[in-house]
Design a protein around this motif. Structure first.
Motif, PDB file in Angstrom:
ATOM      1  N   ASP A 194       0.807  -1.218   0.000  1.00 19.91           N
ATOM      2  CA  ASP A 194       0.000   0.000   0.000  1.00 19.91           C
ATOM      3  C   ASP A 194       0.842   1.272   0.000  1.00 19.91           C
ATOM      4  N   VAL A 195       0.301   2.308  -0.634  1.00 19.23           N
ATOM      5  CA  VAL A 195       0.819   3.671  -0.506  1.00 19.23           C
ATOM      6  C   VAL A 195      -0.287   4.481   0.149  1.00 19.23           C
ATOM      7  N   ILE A 196      -0.043   4.946   1.366  1.00 17.95           N
ATOM      8  CA  ILE A 196      -1.053   5.612   2.180  1.00 17.95           C
ATOM      9  C   ILE A 196      -0.719   7.097   2.248  1.00 17.95           C
ATOM     10  N   THR A 197      -1.642   7.943   1.836  1.00 18.91           N
ATOM     11  CA  THR A 197      -1.464   9.385   1.985  1.00 18.91           C
ATOM     12  C   THR A 197      -2.433   9.895   3.042  1.00 18.91           C
ATOM     13  N   ILE A 198      -1.910  10.688   3.984  1.00 20.12           N
ATOM     14  CA  ILE A 198      -2.707  11.217   5.084  1.00 20.12           C
ATOM     15  C   ILE A 198      -2.864  12.719   4.888  1.00 20.12           C
ATOM     16  N   THR A 199      -4.117  13.211   4.929  1.00 19.73           N
ATOM     17  CA  THR A 199      -4.410  14.631   4.768  1.00 19.73           C
ATOM     18  C   THR A 199      -5.246  15.125   5.949  1.00 19.73           C
ATOM     19  N   GLY A 200      -5.525  16.430   5.958  1.00 13.81           N
ATOM     20  CA  GLY A 200      -6.391  17.005   6.986  1.00 13.81           C
ATOM     21  C   GLY A 200      -5.607  17.621   8.127  1.00 13.81           C
ATOM     22  N   GLY A 201      -6.100  17.434   9.344  1.00  7.54           N
ATOM     23  CA  GLY A 201      -5.453  17.996  10.530  1.00  7.54           C
ATOM     24  C   GLY A 201      -5.929  17.260  11.767  1.00  7.54           C
ATOM     25  N   GLY A 202      -5.316  17.565  12.890  1.00  9.72           N
ATOM     26  CA  GLY A 202      -5.785  16.969  14.129  1.00  9.72           C
ATOM     27  C   GLY A 202      -5.244  15.583  14.410  1.00  9.72           C
ATOM     28  N   GLY A 203      -4.009  15.298  13.938  1.00 13.85           N
ATOM     29  CA  GLY A 203      -3.413  14.008  14.271  1.00 13.85           C
ATOM     30  C   GLY A 203      -2.774  13.264  13.112  1.00 13.85           C
ATOM     31  N   LYS A 204      -2.453  13.956  12.016  1.00 13.65           N
ATOM     32  CA  LYS A 204      -1.834  13.281  10.869  1.00 13.65           C
ATOM     33  C   LYS A 204      -0.523  12.600  11.246  1.00 13.65           C
ATOM     34  N   THR A 205       0.375  13.356  11.874  1.00 17.53           N
ATOM     35  CA  THR A 205       1.682  12.799  12.209  1.00 17.53           C
ATOM     36  C   THR A 205       1.552  11.700  13.246  1.00 17.53           C
ATOM     37  N   ALA A 206       0.684  11.890  14.225  1.00 17.45           N
ATOM     38  CA  ALA A 206       0.464  10.851  15.240  1.00 17.45           C
ATOM     39  C   ALA A 206      -0.074   9.575  14.600  1.00 17.45           C
ATOM     40  N   LEU A 207      -0.982   9.720  13.637  1.00 19.05           N
ATOM     41  CA  LEU A 207      -1.516   8.553  12.938  1.00 19.05           C
ATOM     42  C   LEU A 207      -0.416   7.865  12.146  1.00 19.05           C
ATOM     43  N   MET A 208       0.421   8.631  11.480  1.00 19.44           N
ATOM     44  CA  MET A 208       1.510   8.054  10.704  1.00 19.44           C
ATOM     45  C   MET A 208       2.428   7.215  11.581  1.00 19.44           C
ATOM     46  N   PHE A 209       2.790   7.744  12.748  1.00 22.77           N
ATOM     47  CA  PHE A 209       3.676   7.002  13.636  1.00 22.77           C
ATOM     48  C   PHE A 209       2.980   5.795  14.250  1.00 22.77           C
ATOM     49  N   ALA A 210       1.683   5.905  14.537  1.00 16.25           N
ATOM     50  CA  ALA A 210       0.944   4.757  15.064  1.00 16.25           C
ATOM     51  C   ALA A 210       0.894   3.626  14.038  1.00 16.25           C
ATOM     52  N   LEU A 211       0.662   3.980  12.774  1.00 15.89           N
ATOM     53  CA  LEU A 211       0.677   2.975  11.717  1.00 15.89           C
ATOM     54  C   LEU A 211       2.056   2.339  11.584  1.00 15.89           C
ATOM     55  N   SER A 212       3.094   3.159  11.644  1.00 18.45           N
ATOM     56  CA  SER A 212       4.459   2.650  11.521  1.00 18.45           C
ATOM     57  C   SER A 212       4.781   1.657  12.634  1.00 18.45           C
TER      58      SER A 212
END
Length: 247
Positions: free
Chosen positions: A13-31
Motif C-alpha cells: 500500500d501507498v497511504i497518503t494522510i491529509t487534513g489535521g488533528g493528528g496526521k503525524t500521530a496517525l503516521m507514527f501509530a501505523l508505523s
C-alpha cells in the motif's frame, strides 16, 4: 489499536494522510504496528514535517534516493522516516513521486506512509488550490479531522488558513463550523481535491480523531455526516489508543 486490520493495509500500500488533528500521530501509530508485524515500510512527506516530531534515530535524510534505498535495504522493517533535506533546521522535506516510485521498485514489498498536508498543529484546515499533495500512486487516502472542531468559530485559533473560508463570505458574521459547514467542506474537498487527484480505485477513509471525553458526542455527529461520503469511516483517540470502525 489494530489500525492495520481496520484499514485493511496490505504489504504494497501507498497511504497518503491529509487534513489535521493528528496526521503525524496517525503516521507514527501505523508505523509502529507495521514494524510489530515486520512489514517493510517507510514514512515520508510530500509537504514538510517538523524535525521536532521525529526521533533522531528514525530520521533517514539523504539527498539521493539511491542512498536511502541502500540504507533501507539493510533494515527494511525499521520505523524510518525518509526525507531529502532539512529545511532551515526545522523541517524535513520529502522526495519526488518519481523517486518514491524508484524506492518501491527497489524494495518489494514496501508500504509507504506519506503525510501529504500541513496544518500548523491545528485540528483542521482550509485549502489553497495547490494543496494537498497527494501521490498519484496512493492506494489509500486517510483524511483526518479533530473532533473538537464542531461548533467552533472558524478562526485562526482552531483552523489553519481560516481566512480562506471566511474570505468567501460577504458579511462580517462569526461563522460557526456546524453540521452544514462540515457537509459543505467535506463535499468540496472530495469534489475539488480527491476527485481531481486520487486514482479512482484508491480507498477513501475518514478518520475522526480526538473522539474522547467531551468530544465523543461531536465525533459521532461528524461521523454521521462524513460516513456516506467516504468508503470507510473510523473514529477514535490516538492519545487514548483506541479506534472504532463505523463503515
Amino acid at each position: 489499536m489494530k489500525l492495520i486490520d481496520k484499514l485493511n493495509i496490505t504489504a504494497n500500500d501507498v497511504i497518503t494522510i491529509t487534513g489535521g488533528g493528528g496526521k503525524t500521530a496517525l503516521m507514527f501509530a501505523l508505523s509502529q504496528e507495521l514494524a510489530a508485524r515486520r512489514f517493510n515500510h517507510v514514512m515520508t512527506t510530500t509537504a514538510k514535517i517538523c524535525i521536532a516530531d521525529v526521533p533522531e534515530p528514525q530520521c533517514l535524510i539523504r539527498n539521493e534516493i539511491a542512498e536511502v534505498i541502500a540504507a533501507i535495504a539493510q533494515e527494511p522493517q525499521r520505523e524510518w522516516l525518509i526525507g531529502k533535506e532539512r529545511v532551515n533546521g526545522q523541517k524535513i522535506s520529502g522526495f519526488s513521486e518519481a523517486e518514491l516510485i524508484a524506492l518501491k521498485a527497489a524494495i518489494v514489498p514496501l508500504v509507504i506512509i506519506n503525510e501529504g498536508d500541513g496544518s500548523k498543529r491545528k485540528p483542521y484546515k482550509f485549502y489553497h488550490d495547490y494543496e494537498p499533495s497527494i501521490l498519484s500512486i496512493t492506494t489509500k487516502l486517510i483524511h483526518v479531522m479533530g473532533a473538537e472542531i464542531l461548533f467552533q468559530k472558524i478562526d485562526g485559533n482552531t483552523f489553519h488558513r481560516a481566512e480562506l473560508y471566511n474570505n468567501q463570505l460577504n458579511n462580517d458574521d462569526q461563522v460557526i463550523f456546524d453540521e452544514a459547514v462540515l457537509q459543505q467542506t467535506l463535499t468540496a474537498f472530495i469534489d475539488h481535491k480527491l476527485n481531481q487527484t486520487l486514482a479512482k480505485n484508491a480507498t477513501r477513509i475518514l478518520f475522526i480523531n480526538k473522539a474522547d471525553g467531551d468530544n465523543r458526542t461531536n465525533a459521532r455527529l461528524m461521523a454521521k455526516i462524513g460516513t456516506p461520503l467516504f468508503d470507510h469511516c473510523l473514529l477514535g483517540s490516538l492519545k487514548e489508543g483506541w479506534v472504532e470502525q463505523l463503515k
